[in-house]
Motif scaffolding. Sequence first.
Motif, mmCIF file in Angstrom:
data_model
loop_
_atom_site.group_PDB
_atom_site.id
_atom_site.type_symbol
_atom_site.label_atom_id
_atom_site.label_comp_id
_atom_site.label_asym_id
_atom_site.label_seq_id
_atom_site.Cartn_x
_atom_site.Cartn_y
_atom_site.Cartn_z
ATOM 1 N N PRO A 91 -5.050 -34.435 -45.087
ATOM 2 C CA PRO A 91 -3.860 -33.932 -45.778
ATOM 3 C C PRO A 91 -3.069 -32.876 -45.028
ATOM 4 O O PRO A 91 -1.866 -32.713 -45.274
ATOM 5 C CB PRO A 91 -4.432 -33.350 -47.078
ATOM 6 C CG PRO A 91 -5.838 -32.971 -46.733
ATOM 7 C CD PRO A 91 -6.303 -33.994 -45.730
ATOM 8 N N ILE A 92 -3.722 -32.141 -44.126
ATOM 9 C CA ILE A 92 -3.043 -31.028 -43.453
ATOM 10 C C ILE A 92 -3.247 -31.123 -41.943
ATOM 11 O O ILE A 92 -4.378 -31.187 -41.450
ATOM 12 C CB ILE A 92 -3.571 -29.663 -43.948
ATOM 13 C CG1 ILE A 92 -3.315 -29.498 -45.449
ATOM 14 C CG2 ILE A 92 -2.930 -28.517 -43.159
ATOM 15 C CD1 ILE A 92 -1.845 -29.444 -45.849
ATOM 16 N N GLY A 93 -2.136 -31.122 -41.212
ATOM 17 C CA GLY A 93 -2.185 -31.092 -39.759
ATOM 18 C C GLY A 93 -1.866 -29.697 -39.245
ATOM 19 O O GLY A 93 -1.009 -28.998 -39.798
ATOM 20 N N VAL A 94 -2.579 -29.288 -38.212
ATOM 21 C CA VAL A 94 -2.351 -28.000 -37.569
ATOM 22 C C VAL A 94 -1.841 -28.291 -36.154
ATOM 23 O O VAL A 94 -2.561 -28.861 -35.333
ATOM 24 C CB VAL A 94 -3.639 -27.160 -37.523
ATOM 25 C CG1 VAL A 94 -3.372 -25.807 -36.873
ATOM 26 C CG2 VAL A 94 -4.202 -26.978 -38.931
ATOM 27 N N VAL A 95 -0.602 -27.921 -35.890
ATOM 28 C CA VAL A 95 0.059 -28.316 -34.655
ATOM 29 C C VAL A 95 -0.447 -27.481 -33.480
ATOM 30 O O VAL A 95 -0.497 -26.248 -33.550
ATOM 31 C CB VAL A 95 1.590 -28.180 -34.796
ATOM 32 C CG1 VAL A 95 2.300 -28.450 -33.474
ATOM 33 C CG2 VAL A 95 2.084 -29.146 -35.878
ATOM 34 N N GLU A 96 -0.814 -28.165 -32.418
ATOM 35 C CA GLU A 96 -1.287 -27.501 -31.192
ATOM 36 C C GLU A 96 -0.125 -27.064 -30.307
ATOM 37 O O GLU A 96 -0.210 -26.054 -29.613
ATOM 38 C CB GLU A 96 -2.186 -28.450 -30.401
ATOM 39 C CG GLU A 96 -3.446 -28.865 -31.140
ATOM 40 C CD GLU A 96 -4.174 -29.982 -30.419
ATOM 41 O OE1 GLU A 96 -5.387 -29.827 -30.205
ATOM 42 O OE2 GLU A 96 -3.527 -30.994 -30.083
ATOM 43 N N GLY A 97 0.930 -27.847 -30.289
ATOM 44 C CA GLY A 97 2.079 -27.529 -29.453
ATOM 45 C C GLY A 97 3.185 -28.538 -29.670
ATOM 46 O O GLY A 97 2.980 -29.595 -30.278
ATOM 47 N N ILE A 98 4.373 -28.207 -29.178
ATOM 48 C CA ILE A 98 5.567 -29.033 -29.338
ATOM 49 C C ILE A 98 6.011 -29.497 -27.961
ATOM 50 O O ILE A 98 6.051 -28.719 -27.006
ATOM 51 C CB ILE A 98 6.696 -28.248 -30.019
ATOM 52 C CG1 ILE A 98 6.225 -27.714 -31.385
ATOM 53 C CG2 ILE A 98 7.935 -29.113 -30.195
ATOM 54 C CD1 ILE A 98 7.185 -26.722 -31.997
ATOM 55 N N VAL A 99 6.355 -30.760 -27.868
ATOM 56 C CA VAL A 99 6.673 -31.355 -26.574
ATOM 57 C C VAL A 99 7.950 -30.780 -25.966
ATOM 58 O O VAL A 99 8.843 -30.322 -26.675
ATOM 59 C CB VAL A 99 6.824 -32.885 -26.689
ATOM 60 C CG1 VAL A 99 5.518 -33.528 -27.106
ATOM 61 C CG2 VAL A 99 7.968 -33.257 -27.636
#
Length: 434
Positions: free
Chosen positions: A226-234
């Motif tokens: 249900p929840i994603g934790v973003v590592e980084g943005i391209v």
Amino acid sequence: MTRGQFLATLAIAPFARGTSPGIDAQRLRRRLEELSVHGRPDGGTFADGVSRVAFSDADIAGRALVMRWMREARLDPRIDAAGNIFGRRAGTDSKLEPVLFGSHIDSVPNGGNFDGDLGVLAALEAIETLNATAATTKRPLEVVVWSNEEGVAFNNGIYGSRAVAGLLDPGELDQVWNGVVKRDAIRKIGGAPDRIETARRAPGSFHAYLELHIEQGGTLERAGTPIGVVEGIVAIDRYDVDIRGFANHAGTTPMPERKDALLAAAELTVAVNEIVRGEPGRQVGTVGHLEVSPNAPNVIAGNAKLTVELRDLSGEKIAKLGDAIGQRARKIATATQTSLEMRRASHHDSAIADPALQSAIEQAAARLNFKTQRLPSGAGHDAQSMAHLGRMAMIFVPSVAGISHSPKELTHWEDCANGAVVLLETVRALAQTA
């Protein structure tokens, strides 16, 4: 998914396990539906999506509606010189830097109702919840609605947040799109382009930046997370390509004598696909826009314009791919007897999410009994601009079938509420730190 299935999905009960008693999921849903009216096709419904391109009348109406809701939440919205909207809730220690959070409400043409909108309205829901319980925070809280995140207008995205980070391109405010100068478009939404430098914020001017967003991909849904934790943005490089051939009669011009701009454009499109696929990794390359002139069935194309967009967490990799595509383009121009100009129109650096903020999101989700998963963001977001000024992190919620930038874009109401409460709990925890 059929239209009937889409509408049936929208009827899912909007209450989530682990949701705080203060989160009003019905209000969040109602506001998402009400905002969707601005930019909706004539006679359409929520399921028909929205075209709320930045600086349009629909965008102005949507911004006015959100500012009304901000006033109802006692945020007293202000518009900065770049056209961004900010609303501040005081903390008990006014000397501390605020927790900044929000997103955008502009859309692509024929887009969906969740991209950006959810992050803005969930941020408002967090403020409403704190107000309803008379809760205090040590740090101030600041909600932001960024202007022209999508970059459809003037072909350069995350404009508002780039202005705040001091990342505008030289001469950017003098660009012309659809006959409108960017300076005038900024004035139309209440900005002050002649004082654009006043929109800049200093590094360290916020304690943390958080953004809730739909994933826009299918990773979370496939995993049942249900929840994603973003590592980084391209990182994103966008190129404009201008191909000049010679328009001539389609019936009387022999094949060897043709200077067909569309043929060159088609070969370059295939080349982009081949070159990007030929490198191992998660990088992507897209030719998403093509214009042909004179665009008649019995005339050889004399001119063609197209865009090439490259994305990857590694800026070095996409620069290398851009060079390879440029080399292939020159060979295509020679073979098709055309002239070809390829120039980089925009560049956005990749941004790595702060590890401590990632952990804070995971801890908040754990307190609410939500499973989390770390993943990269293949889409660009305003958070990458904020990474130039301080710590940033993003929360993702699942996108049904990974569809976005489409009227079929859909996130279940339960997942919207889940993301909103995780955002609230994370903001509340961060705002209590010294």
